[in-house]
Design a protein around this motif. Structure first.
Motif, mmCIF file in Angstrom:
data_model
loop_
_atom_site.group_PDB
_atom_site.id
_atom_site.type_symbol
_atom_site.label_atom_id
_atom_site.label_comp_id
_atom_site.label_asym_id
_atom_site.label_seq_id
_atom_site.Cartn_x
_atom_site.Cartn_y
_atom_site.Cartn_z
ATOM 1 N N ARG A 73 0.550 1.854 14.468
ATOM 2 C CA ARG A 73 0.547 1.244 13.085
ATOM 3 C C ARG A 73 -1.042 0.530 13.163
ATOM 4 O O ARG A 73 -1.423 -0.130 14.106
ATOM 5 N N ARG A 74 -1.915 1.104 12.268
ATOM 6 C CA ARG A 74 -3.152 0.691 12.188
ATOM 7 C C ARG A 74 -3.491 0.461 10.463
ATOM 8 O O ARG A 74 -3.038 1.325 9.828
ATOM 9 N N SER A 75 -4.461 -0.260 10.117
ATOM 10 C CA SER A 75 -4.660 -0.039 8.903
ATOM 11 C C SER A 75 -5.874 1.143 8.726
ATOM 12 O O SER A 75 -6.823 0.983 9.278
ATOM 13 N N ARG A 77 -8.222 3.456 6.365
ATOM 14 C CA ARG A 77 -8.906 3.435 4.971
ATOM 15 C C ARG A 77 -9.715 4.707 4.560
ATOM 16 O O ARG A 77 -10.543 4.719 3.772
ATOM 17 N N GLN A 166 -13.222 -1.708 -3.561
ATOM 18 C CA GLN A 166 -12.912 -1.209 -2.330
ATOM 19 C C GLN A 166 -12.539 0.458 -2.266
ATOM 20 O O GLN A 166 -11.438 0.931 -2.842
ATOM 21 N N TRP A 168 -11.100 2.664 -0.675
ATOM 22 C CA TRP A 168 -9.828 3.293 0.049
ATOM 23 C C TRP A 168 -8.727 3.341 -1.232
ATOM 24 O O TRP A 168 -7.832 4.050 -1.139
ATOM 25 N N TYR A 209 3.883 -0.033 5.843
ATOM 26 C CA TYR A 209 2.740 0.335 6.990
ATOM 27 C C TYR A 209 3.688 1.191 7.826
ATOM 28 O O TYR A 209 3.348 2.156 8.421
ATOM 29 N N VAL A 220 -3.263 0.781 3.964
ATOM 30 C CA VAL A 220 -3.699 -0.529 4.427
ATOM 31 C C VAL A 220 -3.201 -1.562 3.193
ATOM 32 O O VAL A 220 -3.132 -1.351 2.030
ATOM 33 N N ALA A 221 -2.980 -2.788 3.690
ATOM 34 C CA ALA A 221 -2.620 -3.815 2.723
ATOM 35 C C ALA A 221 -3.895 -4.548 2.211
ATOM 36 O O ALA A 221 -4.643 -5.044 3.085
ATOM 37 N N VAL A 222 -3.819 -4.486 0.836
ATOM 38 C CA VAL A 222 -5.053 -4.979 0.264
ATOM 39 C C VAL A 222 -4.607 -6.225 -0.331
ATOM 40 O O VAL A 222 -4.097 -6.406 -1.373
ATOM 41 N N GLY A 223 -5.346 -7.453 0.115
ATOM 42 C CA GLY A 223 -5.000 -8.597 -0.366
ATOM 43 C C GLY A 223 -6.050 -9.212 -1.256
ATOM 44 O O GLY A 223 -5.906 -10.281 -2.207
ATOM 45 N N ALA A 224 -7.391 -8.452 -1.223
ATOM 46 C CA ALA A 224 -8.469 -9.070 -1.976
ATOM 47 C C ALA A 224 -8.546 -8.145 -3.159
ATOM 48 O O ALA A 224 -8.766 -7.028 -3.123
ATOM 49 N N TYR A 243 0.113 -7.721 -3.659
ATOM 50 C CA TYR A 243 -0.705 -6.581 -2.692
ATOM 51 C C TYR A 243 -0.908 -5.372 -3.397
ATOM 52 O O TYR A 243 -0.057 -4.852 -4.365
HETATM 53 C C1 FMN Z 1 -2.919 -10.570 4.041
HETATM 54 C C2 FMN Z 1 -3.756 -9.277 4.126
HETATM 55 C C3 FMN Z 1 -4.855 -9.158 3.318
HETATM 56 C C4 FMN Z 1 -5.697 -8.198 3.716
HETATM 57 N N1 FMN Z 1 -6.463 -7.611 2.763
HETATM 58 C C5 FMN Z 1 -7.328 -6.557 3.114
HETATM 59 C C6 FMN Z 1 -8.183 -6.208 1.945
HETATM 60 O O1 FMN Z 1 -8.155 -6.606 1.082
HETATM 61 N N2 FMN Z 1 -8.841 -5.083 2.354
HETATM 62 C C7 FMN Z 1 -8.585 -4.335 3.461
HETATM 63 O O2 FMN Z 1 -9.474 -3.431 3.701
HETATM 64 N N3 FMN Z 1 -7.868 -4.864 4.519
HETATM 65 C C8 FMN Z 1 -7.006 -5.682 4.272
HETATM 66 N N4 FMN Z 1 -6.111 -6.112 5.067
HETATM 67 C C9 FMN Z 1 -5.991 -5.427 6.507
HETATM 68 C C10 FMN Z 1 -6.617 -6.220 7.664
HETATM 69 O O3 FMN Z 1 -8.039 -6.098 7.498
HETATM 70 C C11 FMN Z 1 -5.902 -5.709 9.007
HETATM 71 O O4 FMN Z 1 -4.822 -5.774 9.023
HETATM 72 C C12 FMN Z 1 -6.698 -6.158 10.083
HETATM 73 O O5 FMN Z 1 -8.038 -5.928 10.346
HETATM 74 C C13 FMN Z 1 -6.160 -5.813 11.415
HETATM 75 O O6 FMN Z 1 -6.248 -4.443 11.589
HETATM 76 P P1 FMN Z 1 -4.843 -3.468 11.603
HETATM 77 O O7 FMN Z 1 -4.053 -3.829 10.580
HETATM 78 O O8 FMN Z 1 -5.365 -2.084 11.849
HETATM 79 O O9 FMN Z 1 -4.104 -4.031 12.966
HETATM 80 C C14 FMN Z 1 -5.363 -7.364 4.911
HETATM 81 C C15 FMN Z 1 -4.405 -7.800 5.737
HETATM 82 C C16 FMN Z 1 -3.540 -8.478 5.437
HETATM 83 C C17 FMN Z 1 -2.389 -8.947 6.382
#
Ligand code: FMN
Length: 252
Positions: A73-75, A77, A166, A168, A209, A220-224, A243
């Protein structure tokens, strides 16, 4: 606490800290401050009577082990322009909020929920899913179907803008909008319910995920994102977007 003192406190304390303070549980448990002022319970499911219903294929078992999915599992994009299959979307939604057990009136889900109240609602903005018209859909866990809410020629531009551009989000084949009917949980837990709902969005996102990983998809989880803009896209009163989860085939 005297009113003037309270105003002073509210005026100088960062809002996040006020949130934490006001949603605290004490040894009084549900008799405590945070549990006062509870709203009426909204219905347990959102109903879109006029929407066209599309049955999803049954979810299927995946080959990847849980351990492998955790390691993998990785984010992600970077997505290709390939379409998702309906079976893949079905598995993702099932992992997020699918019904895994029926116990009396409770439809227990793949993600845990405080009081089994299930405030989380999944909406899907579809761009490229084989067999689906592009547009906005809602997932109905009770019969594992999706409801076609509307076509929206500007949907992708609006989502892209709402995600603060964003890339992605724009490139995804579909974006799962993890949202909540917060009052389902507030009806039982008062203001503490807000905490529970936010936690539940996290559980749901992690399941998305892991399933995406097991299917070889990227997410990828996008919170912004601009909250009001996403609320306008959903246009369902009482539903809060929490999200954005873009999904796509991985680009090679
Ligand atoms: C609450 C939360 C908000 C996040 N918001 C964004 C976001 O808006 N854009 C984005 O590209 N990644 C976002 N991410 C992903 C993180 O950047 C990512 O989980 C982190 O860099 C660790 O990498 P990994 O998920 O590959 O382990 C978010 C993750 C979390 C948990």
């Amino acid at each position: 606490m005297p009113f003037v003192l309270l105003l002073l406190l509210v005026g100088t304390t960062p809002i996040g800290q006020i949130f934490y303070e006001k949603t605290k549980e004490s040894l009084e448990g549900p008799r405590g401050e945070a549990f006062k002022n509870r709203p009426e319970s909204p219905p347990p499911f959102l109903k879109f009577e006029k929407a066209e219903k599309i049955d999803l294929p049954d979810p299927f078992d995946v080959e990847m082990t849980l351990f492998e999915a955790l390691l993998e599992r990785r984010s992600r994009r970077s997505y290709s322009r390939d379409s998702l299959d309906l079976r893949e979307l079905s598995n993702l939604l099932f992992a997020g909020q699918g019904v895994t057990k029926r116990r009396k009136k409770f439809l227990l889900r793949a993600s845990p929920s405080a009081g089994a109240l299930y405030p989380i609602e999944l909406f899907i903005a579809v761009k490229r899913v084989r067999g689906l018209k592009p547009g906005l859909y809602h997932y109905s866990p009770s019969d594992h179907s999706i409801e076609y809410l509307r076509k929206d020629g500007k949907l992708w531009d609006r989502l892209y803008r709402a995600s603060l551009w964003q890339r992605w989000v724009y490139d995804a084949a579909a974006v799962i909008i993890v949202s909540a009917v917060v009052d389902r949980t507030r009806a039982k837990y008062g203001e503490r319910g807000w905490r529970y709902v936010l936690m539940e969005a996290g559980h749901t996102s992690q399941n998305l995920y892991l399933m995406a990983t097991a299917l070889g998809l990227g997410t990828v989880a996008v919170g912004a994102f601009a909250d009001d803009e996403v609320s306008e896209i959903l246009n369902v009163p009482g539903v809060y977007p929490l999200y954005l989860q873009p999904v796509g085939k991985l680009s090679r």
